[in-house]
Design a protein around this motif. Structure first.
Motif, PDB file in Angstrom:
ATOM      1  N   LEU A 100      16.751  38.053  22.390  1.00 54.34           N
ATOM      2  CA  LEU A 100      18.214  38.000  22.429  1.00 54.34           C
ATOM      3  C   LEU A 100      18.755  37.537  21.085  1.00 54.34           C
ATOM      4  CD1 LEU A 100      20.975  38.081  23.847  1.00 54.34           C
ATOM      5  CD2 LEU A 100      20.520  35.718  24.596  1.00 54.34           C
ATOM      6  N   THR A 101      18.149  36.499  20.529  1.00 54.09           N
ATOM      7  CA  THR A 101      18.592  35.979  19.232  1.00 54.09           C
ATOM      8  C   THR A 101      18.408  37.023  18.140  1.00 54.09           C
ATOM      9  OG1 THR A 101      18.031  33.734  19.936  1.00 54.09           O
ATOM     10  CG2 THR A 101      18.275  34.111  17.570  1.00 54.09           C
ATOM     11  N   ARG A 102      17.269  37.708  18.137  1.00 55.02           N
ATOM     12  CA  ARG A 102      17.052  38.766  17.145  1.00 55.02           C
ATOM     13  C   ARG A 102      18.125  39.856  17.251  1.00 55.02           C
ATOM     14  NH1 ARG A 102      12.482  37.136  18.306  1.00 55.02           N
ATOM     15  NH2 ARG A 102      10.615  38.156  18.847  1.00 55.02           N
ATOM     16  N   ARG A 103      18.432  40.243  18.466  1.00 54.47           N
ATOM     17  CA  ARG A 103      19.438  41.299  18.661  1.00 54.47           C
ATOM     18  C   ARG A 103      20.823  40.850  18.211  1.00 54.47           C
ATOM     19  NH1 ARG A 103      17.913  44.399  24.319  1.00 54.47           N
ATOM     20  NH2 ARG A 103      15.740  44.795  23.788  1.00 54.47           N
ATOM     21  N   ILE A 104      21.144  39.601  18.455  1.00 52.87           N
ATOM     22  CA  ILE A 104      22.432  39.069  17.988  1.00 52.87           C
ATOM     23  C   ILE A 104      22.479  39.128  16.465  1.00 52.87           C
ATOM     24  CG2 ILE A 104      23.769  36.931  17.736  1.00 52.87           C
ATOM     25  CD1 ILE A 104      22.905  36.271  20.648  1.00 52.87           C
ATOM     26  N   ARG A 105      21.407  38.721  15.808  1.00 53.03           N
ATOM     27  CA  ARG A 105      21.368  38.723  14.340  1.00 53.03           C
ATOM     28  C   ARG A 105      21.425  40.132  13.757  1.00 53.03           C
ATOM     29  NH1 ARG A 105      23.389  34.500  14.681  1.00 53.03           N
ATOM     30  NH2 ARG A 105      22.223  32.565  14.755  1.00 53.03           N
ATOM     31  N   GLN A 142      15.818  33.438  13.868  1.00 50.22           N
ATOM     32  CA  GLN A 142      17.012  32.971  13.180  1.00 50.22           C
ATOM     33  C   GLN A 142      17.971  32.204  14.087  1.00 50.22           C
ATOM     34  OE1 GLN A 142      18.799  35.955  10.651  1.00 50.22           O
ATOM     35  NE2 GLN A 142      16.807  36.795  10.128  1.00 50.22           N
ATOM     36  N   ALA A 143      17.399  31.454  15.033  1.00 55.07           N
ATOM     37  CA  ALA A 143      18.226  30.548  15.823  1.00 55.07           C
ATOM     38  C   ALA A 143      18.746  29.451  14.898  1.00 55.07           C
ATOM     39  CB  ALA A 143      17.414  29.935  16.954  1.00 55.07           C
ATOM     40  N   ASP A 144      19.937  28.976  15.176  1.00 55.40           N
ATOM     41  CA  ASP A 144      20.517  27.903  14.365  1.00 55.40           C
ATOM     42  C   ASP A 144      19.965  26.534  14.757  1.00 55.40           C
ATOM     43  OD1 ASP A 144      22.623  29.271  12.657  1.00 55.40           O
ATOM     44  OD2 ASP A 144      23.056  30.063  14.651  1.00 55.40           O
ATOM     45  N   ALA A 145      19.527  26.413  16.003  1.00 53.42           N
ATOM     46  CA  ALA A 145      18.938  25.153  16.470  1.00 53.42           C
ATOM     47  C   ALA A 145      17.993  25.458  17.621  1.00 53.42           C
ATOM     48  CB  ALA A 145      20.035  24.189  16.923  1.00 53.42           C
ATOM     49  N   TYR A 146      17.018  24.565  17.805  1.00 56.07           N
ATOM     50  CA  TYR A 146      16.002  24.708  18.851  1.00 56.07           C
ATOM     51  C   TYR A 146      15.852  23.346  19.510  1.00 56.07           C
ATOM     52  CZ  TYR A 146      11.706  26.500  21.004  1.00 56.07           C
ATOM     53  OH  TYR A 146      10.756  26.942  21.896  1.00 56.07           O
ATOM     54  N   ILE A 147      16.271  23.241  20.759  1.00 54.81           N
ATOM     55  CA  ILE A 147      16.242  21.966  21.479  1.00 54.81           C
ATOM     56  C   ILE A 147      15.275  22.093  22.658  1.00 54.81           C
ATOM     57  CG2 ILE A 147      17.592  20.321  22.835  1.00 54.81           C
ATOM     58  CD1 ILE A 147      20.051  21.199  21.169  1.00 54.81           C
ATOM     59  N   GLN A 185      27.092  36.402  12.898  1.00 51.08           N
ATOM     60  CA  GLN A 185      27.513  35.060  12.478  1.00 51.08           C
ATOM     61  C   GLN A 185      27.724  34.102  13.651  1.00 51.08           C
ATOM     62  OE1 GLN A 185      27.392  34.236   9.241  1.00 51.08           O
ATOM     63  NE2 GLN A 185      26.625  36.326   9.058  1.00 51.08           N
ATOM     64  N   VAL A 186      27.500  34.570  14.876  1.00 51.96           N
ATOM     65  CA  VAL A 186      27.642  33.712  16.056  1.00 51.96           C
ATOM     66  C   VAL A 186      26.484  32.704  16.057  1.00 51.96           C
ATOM     67  CG1 VAL A 186      27.578  33.646  18.587  1.00 51.96           C
ATOM     68  CG2 VAL A 186      28.839  35.459  17.414  1.00 51.96           C
ATOM     69  N   PRO A 187      26.774  31.416  16.132  1.00 52.35           N
ATOM     70  CA  PRO A 187      25.693  30.438  16.179  1.00 52.35           C
ATOM     71  C   PRO A 187      24.863  30.602  17.460  1.00 52.35           C
ATOM     72  CG  PRO A 187      27.785  29.379  15.689  1.00 52.35           C
ATOM     73  CD  PRO A 187      28.086  30.787  16.099  1.00 52.35           C
ATOM     74  N   VAL A 188      23.553  30.449  17.345  1.00 48.80           N
ATOM     75  CA  VAL A 188      22.654  30.534  18.498  1.00 48.80           C
ATOM     76  C   VAL A 188      21.856  29.241  18.593  1.00 48.80           C
ATOM     77  CG1 VAL A 188      20.706  31.748  19.540  1.00 48.80           C
ATOM     78  CG2 VAL A 188      22.454  33.043  18.295  1.00 48.80           C
ATOM     79  N   VAL A 189      21.936  28.607  19.759  1.00 48.00           N
ATOM     80  CA  VAL A 189      21.163  27.399  20.039  1.00 48.00           C
ATOM     81  C   VAL A 189      20.223  27.734  21.189  1.00 48.00           C
ATOM     82  CG1 VAL A 189      21.249  24.995  20.784  1.00 48.00           C
ATOM     83  CG2 VAL A 189      23.080  25.915  19.332  1.00 48.00           C
ATOM     84  N   ILE A 190      18.933  27.552  20.963  1.00 46.14           N
ATOM     85  CA  ILE A 190      17.937  27.759  22.010  1.00 46.14           C
ATOM     86  C   ILE A 190      17.650  26.409  22.653  1.00 46.14           C
ATOM     87  CG2 ILE A 190      15.535  28.375  22.483  1.00 46.14           C
ATOM     88  CD1 ILE A 190      15.740  30.442  20.223  1.00 46.14           C
ATOM     89  N   GLU A 213      23.017  15.257  22.205  1.00 46.35           N
ATOM     90  CA  GLU A 213      22.386  16.018  21.124  1.00 46.35           C
ATOM     91  C   GLU A 213      22.918  17.449  21.096  1.00 46.35           C
ATOM     92  OE1 GLU A 213      18.007  17.599  19.633  1.00 46.35           O
ATOM     93  OE2 GLU A 213      18.157  16.527  21.528  1.00 46.35           O
ATOM     94  N   LEU A 214      22.991  18.084  22.262  1.00 45.59           N
ATOM     95  CA  LEU A 214      23.501  19.454  22.324  1.00 45.59           C
ATOM     96  C   LEU A 214      24.941  19.508  21.825  1.00 45.59           C
ATOM     97  CD1 LEU A 214      23.235  22.435  23.094  1.00 45.59           C
ATOM     98  CD2 LEU A 214      23.883  21.795  25.424  1.00 45.59           C
ATOM     99  N   LEU A 215      25.771  18.582  22.246  1.00 47.24           N
ATOM    100  CA  LEU A 215      27.162  18.569  21.807  1.00 47.24           C
ATOM    101  C   LEU A 215      27.271  18.342  20.299  1.00 47.24           C
ATOM    102  CD1 LEU A 215      28.786  16.584  24.760  1.00 47.24           C
ATOM    103  CD2 LEU A 215      28.913  19.048  24.309  1.00 47.24           C
ATOM    104  N   GLU A 216      26.417  17.507  19.749  1.00 45.25           N
ATOM    105  CA  GLU A 216      26.426  17.275  18.302  1.00 45.25           C
ATOM    106  C   GLU A 216      26.034  18.538  17.543  1.00 45.25           C
ATOM    107  OE1 GLU A 216      23.907  13.927  17.465  1.00 45.25           O
ATOM    108  OE2 GLU A 216      25.250  12.529  18.479  1.00 45.25           O
ATOM    109  N   VAL A 217      25.004  19.218  18.034  1.00 48.28           N
ATOM    110  CA  VAL A 217      24.562  20.459  17.380  1.00 48.28           C
ATOM    111  C   VAL A 217      25.665  21.508  17.429  1.00 48.28           C
ATOM    112  CG1 VAL A 217      22.969  22.405  17.596  1.00 48.28           C
ATOM    113  CG2 VAL A 217      22.100  20.078  17.702  1.00 48.28           C
TER     114      VAL A 217
END
Length: 71
Positions: A14-19, A48-53, A26-31, A62-66
């Protein structure tokens, strides 16, 4: 925000397809996932996820901060 383990299309793909979609690239992706190995994290960054939690250490703060940093 996406999980990795989903039916039909995992979060890495999904993240690859978004990119690859210029309208969404340019949509941020958090996994947020239970998969916490170094290999899984590497796959998230390669997609190319912007964050991985990892859920086992998940805190809503933490999620809200990211998300706040990405927006």
């Amino acid at each position: 925000v996406t999980d990795v383990e989903m039916p039909g299309l995992d979060g890495f793909e999904l993240t690859r397809r978004i990119r690859q979609d210029e309208r969404l690239a340019q949509v941020p992706v958090v996994i947020v996932t239970s998969l916490g190995s170094d290999e899984d994290r590497r796959r998230g960054m390669e997609a190319q996820a912007d964050a991985y939690i990892v859920k086992s250490s998940f805190e809503s703060r933490e999620l809200l901060e990211v998300i706040g940093q990405l927006l």
